[in-house]
Design a protein around this motif. Structure first.
Motif, PDB file in Angstrom:
ATOM      1  N   GLU A  44      15.416  -0.124   4.219  1.00 21.86           N
ATOM      2  CA  GLU A  44      14.566  -0.040   5.393  1.00 21.86           C
ATOM      3  C   GLU A  44      13.364   0.830   5.051  1.00 21.86           C
ATOM      4  OE1 GLU A  44      16.393   2.030   8.632  1.00 21.86           O
ATOM      5  OE2 GLU A  44      17.430   3.424   7.301  1.00 21.86           O
ATOM      6  N   ILE A  45      12.280   0.681   5.818  1.00 18.23           N
ATOM      7  CA  ILE A  45      11.110   1.537   5.605  1.00 18.23           C
ATOM      8  C   ILE A  45      11.312   2.808   6.429  1.00 18.23           C
ATOM      9  CG2 ILE A  45       8.622   1.755   5.888  1.00 18.23           C
ATOM     10  CD1 ILE A  45       8.382  -1.260   5.536  1.00 18.23           C
ATOM     11  N   LYS A  46      11.338   3.928   5.727  1.00 13.90           N
ATOM     12  CA  LYS A  46      11.587   5.210   6.377  1.00 13.90           C
ATOM     13  C   LYS A  46      10.664   6.268   5.773  1.00 13.90           C
ATOM     14  CE  LYS A  46      15.546   7.997   7.827  1.00 13.90           C
ATOM     15  NZ  LYS A  46      17.005   8.194   7.654  1.00 13.90           N
ATOM     16  N   ASP A  47       9.871   6.906   6.608  1.00 13.90           N
ATOM     17  CA  ASP A  47       8.943   7.951   6.156  1.00 13.90           C
ATOM     18  C   ASP A  47       8.022   7.447   5.044  1.00 13.90           C
ATOM     19  OD1 ASP A  47      10.126   9.749   7.937  1.00 13.90           O
ATOM     20  OD2 ASP A  47      11.651  10.332   6.457  1.00 13.90           O
ATOM     21  N   GLY A  48       7.531   6.209   5.217  1.00 14.78           N
ATOM     22  CA  GLY A  48       6.566   5.661   4.269  1.00 14.78           C
ATOM     23  C   GLY A  48       7.136   5.258   2.930  1.00 14.78           C
ATOM     24  N   THR A 107       0.803  -1.229   0.000  1.00 11.37           N
ATOM     25  CA  THR A 107       0.000   0.000   0.000  1.00 11.37           C
ATOM     26  C   THR A 107       0.836   1.279   0.000  1.00 11.37           C
ATOM     27  OG1 THR A 107      -0.175  -0.188   2.417  1.00 11.37           O
ATOM     28  CG2 THR A 107      -1.987  -1.074   1.110  1.00 11.37           C
ATOM     29  N   MET A 108       2.171   1.143   0.037  1.00 14.39           N
ATOM     30  CA  MET A 108       3.029   2.330   0.003  1.00 14.39           C
ATOM     31  C   MET A 108       2.968   3.010  -1.361  1.00 14.39           C
ATOM     32  SD  MET A 108       6.503   1.805   2.237  1.00 14.39           S
ATOM     33  CE  MET A 108       7.194   0.692   1.054  1.00 14.39           C
ATOM     34  N   GLY A 109       2.931   2.187  -2.407  1.00 20.13           N
ATOM     35  CA  GLY A 109       2.850   2.709  -3.761  1.00 20.13           C
ATOM     36  C   GLY A 109       1.620   2.142  -4.441  1.00 20.13           C
ATOM     37  N   GLN A 110       1.619   2.179  -5.739  1.00 23.40           N
ATOM     38  CA  GLN A 110       0.508   1.609  -6.497  1.00 23.40           C
ATOM     39  C   GLN A 110       1.062   0.645  -7.545  1.00 23.40           C
ATOM     40  OE1 GLN A 110      -2.866   1.673  -6.385  1.00 23.40           O
ATOM     41  NE2 GLN A 110      -2.647   2.698  -4.405  1.00 23.40           N
ATOM     42  N   PRO A 111       1.434  -0.589  -7.134  1.00 21.54           N
ATOM     43  CA  PRO A 111       1.964  -1.545  -8.115  1.00 21.54           C
ATOM     44  C   PRO A 111       0.890  -1.910  -9.137  1.00 21.54           C
ATOM     45  CG  PRO A 111       1.472  -2.649  -6.043  1.00 21.54           C
ATOM     46  CD  PRO A 111       1.309  -1.182  -5.789  1.00 21.54           C
TER      47      PRO A 111
END
Length: 453
Positions: free
Chosen positions: A370-374, A240-244
């Motif tokens: 790493e996951i950082k700031d979405g 859900t971070m992007g739109q694959p």
């Protein structure tokens, strides 16, 4: 060099058909294979997944078929129903766009056998694409006659060997005419497979397409250390971070596929799932819906890594590293195909870093993130060097002995011998697992039949 797609040895209809489907520049494997097969030579081809092997043999095969001769002239075998179905669709696309009057049959287990027989007898095909078991069944019952076959192709030959279907292929090959042109296409050529092929091929042309990068350069291949965080929540965040355009998530077991698909569905995502326990009819329906764009997210077992081609996969997530490390290459290879950009993310915990080291030893390069700031951001893993060194210490006792023996000799090529020994050991383990799984499925089918009684 002349473009083989415009070579006058190809029928004008096929040249026009290739142009219609956008084939203007051949891949390296097509440049070498098509001319050899047009000359009627047997070939053994080793090339990576996604290199264009399918069209490399289908083009010369369709070119050689006599449309007026109504009997089986060419056969292609594939080790799984999904692969056979995929090849059938590709062959029909090329035939239809070329306007050829060639009958093509698709024979595979899991489909209605009586219906296949009726279609076969009503319109005898000139090209047959089949799984080894169903092909042998039709040959044994004299429904399919092998005495006039001109071309015989074994696709995904290493997978055919690993899944235990080489014996069926052997029985079929033994009945073919002596002048048949036999070819084999595979990502790897194990010794046992080489010995089998030499049994039927006198002087085949061996074509090896070097793959300098195990992972295609079009793929951004990331490794995400999730620490103690929940894997399912991380997968949801990544999706859900992007739109694959289309995301494919791999899990190791059918149970985990079900659990992960259920979890993502409860989070509000529309998710399709694919694994071996889903019925053939349901699986085909799901694949049709995915290809039609009705799903953006698919959770699958390794059945999809080598058996199913889903166009437009822009993101692959490895929920966990597969037991057979080689499968991660096939998983990641589902994205970044045909020169398009792709993205793969593998979830890992600190205790699994030894397996990452083993993958790096095989030539798989990862970028640590790493996951950082979405969003995914690069990072340096503080124990990467230590864990890579530790990878070879995690081998089972048998392989430790093999490695120690080879290293003690320290002859040229000893590293290559170690790698080959480890790969051969993995293949044997994979074959044993596949055999157990087949027996388990057979037992389940038997229980279902007894319950119906």
């Amino acid at each position: 060099m002349n473009n083989i797609f415009t070579d006058t040895r190809l029928r004008s209809e096929i040249r026009q058909g290739l142009a219609k489907i956008g084939f203007t520049k051949p891949t390296p494997v097509q440049e070498k294979v098509i001319p050899a097969m047009l000359k009627g030579e047997s070939v053994i081809v080793q090339a990576a997944t996604g290199s264009g092997k399918t069209h490399a043999y289908l083009i010369p095969i369709l070119n050689a078929i006599d449309e007026d001769a109504r009997y089986v002239q060419a056969i292609v075998t594939a080790p799984s129903r999904e692969l056979a179905d995929q090849l059938y669709r590709v062959a029909r696309q090329l035939r239809d766009n070329s306007g050829l009057n060639i009958a093509i049959a698709h024979l595979a287990g899991g489909s209605d056998r009586d219906r296949q027989i009726a279609r076969f007898e009503q319109n005898e095909p000139q090209l047959v694409i089949a799984t080894p078991g169903r092909l042998l069944d039709f040959a044994d019952k004299k429904i399919l006659l092998l005495d006039q076959v001109k071309n015989f192709v074994i696709d995904e030959a290493d997978m055919t060997l690993d899944l235990g279907f080489l014996a069926d292929v052997d029985k079929i090959a033994a009945r073919l005419p002596k002048d048949v042109v036999m070819s084999a296409f595979s990502a790897t050529i194990p010794v046992k497979l080489t010995n089998f092929l030499r049994k039927y091929m006198a002087k085949p042309e061996e074509i090896v397409i070097d793959n300098p990068a195990v992972i295609a350069p079009t793929i951004k291949n990331d490794l995400l250390d999730i620490g103690s965080k929940d894997r399912k929540k991380i997968v949801y965040k990544l999706l859900t971070m992007g739109q694959p355009y289309l995301a494919l998530v791999f899990a190791n077991t059918k149970q985990m596929v079900d659990e992960l698909a259920d979890y993502l569905t409860k989070q509000g995502l529309k998710v399709a799932k694919i694994h071996g326990s889903i019925t053939e009819r349901e699986r085909k329906r799901t694949l049709r819906e995915v290809r039609a764009g009705q799903y953006q997210y698919v959770v699958a077992s390794d059945l999809a890594a080598r058996g199913i081609d889903l166009p437009g996969v822009s993101l692959v997530i490895n929920y966990e590293i597969p037991k057979d490390l080689e499968f991660i290459i096939h998983r990641i290879g589902r994205t970044g195909r045909n020169g398009l950009p792709g993205h793969a993310v593998t979830l890992v915990r600190e205790e699994e870093m030894n397996r990452v080291g083993a993958l790096e030893y095989m030539g798989v390069h990862f970028d640590f993130v790493e996951i950082k700031d979405g969003a995914l951001a690069p990072r340096t893993h503080y124990r990467r060097r230590d864990n890579r060194t530790a990878a070879n210490r995690q081998l089972d006792p048998h392989m430790k002995g093999v490695v120690k023996k080879i290293k003690s000799k320290r002859k040229p090529g000893y590293k290559k011998k170690i790698k080959q020994a480890i790969q051969e050991d993995n293949r044997k383990k994979r074959k044993i697992e596949a055999r157990h799984e087949m027996r388990h499925q057979k037992h389940l089918r038997k229980r279902k039949r007894e319950q119906k009684r």
